[in-house]
Design a protein around this motif. Structure first.
Motif, PDB file in Angstrom:
ATOM      1  N   ILE A  50      -9.023   8.532  -1.939  1.00  0.00           N
ATOM      2  CA  ILE A  50      -9.641   8.886  -0.654  1.00  0.00           C
ATOM      3  C   ILE A  50      -9.644  10.478  -0.730  1.00  0.00           C
ATOM      4  N   THR A 103       0.226   5.527   0.130  1.00  0.00           N
ATOM      5  CA  THR A 103      -0.881   6.715   0.046  1.00  0.00           C
ATOM      6  C   THR A 103      -0.203   7.838  -0.141  1.00  0.00           C
ATOM      7  N   GLN A 145      -1.460  -1.091  -4.203  1.00  0.00           N
ATOM      8  CA  GLN A 145      -2.824  -0.270  -4.165  1.00  0.00           C
ATOM      9  C   GLN A 145      -2.215   1.055  -3.786  1.00  0.00           C
ATOM     10  N   GLU A 194     -10.784   4.058 -11.022  1.00  0.00           N
ATOM     11  CA  GLU A 194     -10.617   2.897  -9.951  1.00  0.00           C
ATOM     12  C   GLU A 194     -11.384   1.689 -10.437  1.00  0.00           C
ATOM     13  N   ILE A 246      -8.152  -1.190   4.836  1.00  0.00           N
ATOM     14  CA  ILE A 246      -6.635  -0.829   4.499  1.00  0.00           C
ATOM     15  C   ILE A 246      -5.643  -0.784   5.928  1.00  0.00           C
ATOM     16  N   TYR A 266       0.750  -1.149  -0.113  1.00  0.00           N
ATOM     17  CA  TYR A 266       0.132  -0.055   0.047  1.00  0.00           C
ATOM     18  C   TYR A 266       0.844   1.386  -0.049  1.00  0.00           C
ATOM     19  N   THR A 294     -10.330   4.845   4.605  1.00  0.00           N
ATOM     20  CA  THR A 294      -9.311   3.890   4.682  1.00  0.00           C
ATOM     21  C   THR A 294      -9.723   2.541   5.152  1.00  0.00           C
ATOM     22  N   ASN A 336      -3.269   4.522  -2.873  1.00  0.00           N
ATOM     23  CA  ASN A 336      -4.440   5.528  -2.338  1.00  0.00           C
ATOM     24  C   ASN A 336      -3.988   6.891  -2.653  1.00  0.00           C
ATOM     25  N   ASN A 347      -7.042   3.634  -5.980  1.00  0.00           N
ATOM     26  CA  ASN A 347      -8.246   4.006  -4.966  1.00  0.00           C
ATOM     27  C   ASN A 347      -7.904   5.446  -4.631  1.00  0.00           C
TER      28      ASN A 347
END
Length: 224
Positions: free
Chosen positions: A96, A52, A123, A113, A164, A50, A161, A125, A94
């Motif tokens: 947010i 972000t 992934q 997405e 996640i 992940y 989130t 974010n 993804n």
């Protein structure tokens, strides 16, 4: 060695880099995309699941309109050109934050997405029009609406989130030492690294160096 599943990054310093090197804040934002590419590639190399990226905050609407328009046009161009590449590389995107943009950009974000929804190698974010205080307040409103108990588990369930894992590591470039309303709940026990370099100057070696330092940190979580 500490496991590392989720890295969060505040990509600070694009505007300052642009003014210093190109006499244009917009040129800094453009240069910052090259660093994004480098970091994505290295994140995959490090087998981190992940990533972000703080791209646009709720407070960034206070910037000059011309700069905001340039940022969104840059994002549209980037996604249009890269979404097929994301698919080939098995990367999931993804978003947010609140999708309060133009119809064209909202449509592109939703399509991106949807197209990448089943990808599994990484992934990303992307935090757009995101503010952590608003996110937390909104989660509490949803708890009350559904008559759920107010506790950590339920609040986490209503955050953007959800599903996640919280970041173990936060990196902020640009020699600024603050969180800027980013993932305040999720970063409660993250290890934080403030990097002096402006985002366009940040490279793979800097990233790997921080990851290596993180993995050697003794993480107590309140224990001795």
């Amino acid at each position: 060695m500490n496991p590392l599943n989720h890295v969060a990054i505040i990509m600070d310093g694009n505007g300052r880099w642009g003014l210093k090197n190109k006499e244009s804040r917009n040129e800094g934002h453009k240069a910052g995309l090259k660093t994004v590419e480098k970091v994505i590639k290295e994140t995959i190399n490090q087998k981190i699941k992940y990533l972000t990226l703080f791209a646009f905050s709720t407070e960034n609407w206070n910037r000059p309109k011309k700069e905001i328009n340039y940022l969104f046009n840059l994002l549209e161009s980037y996604l249009s050109n890269k979404i097929e590449s994301f698919n080939k590389k098995n990367i999931k995107l993804n978003i947010i934050g609140t999708k309060n943009f133009s119809k064209k950009l909202n449509k592109l974000l939703n399509l991106s997405e949807k197209k990448t929804a089943h990808n599994t190698i990484l992934q990303i974010n992307l935090a757009l029009n995101y503010g952590s205080k608003f996110e937390i307040i909104n989660a509490i409103k949803k708890i009350n609406k559904n008559n759920d108990k107010i506790n950590e588990k339920n609040l986490s369930k209503y955050l953007e989130t959800k599903n996640i894992p919280d970041p173990e590591l936060l990196i902020r470039t640009g020699n600024t030492k603050r969180l800027s309303n980013f993932l305040l709940w999720q970063l409660a026990y993250a290890e934080i690294f403030f990097e002096k370099k402006l985002w366009p100057d940040f490279n793979e070696k800097d990233y790997v160096k921080i990851i290596k330092k993180f993995k050697k940190i003794k993480r107590n979580f309140g224990k001795i």
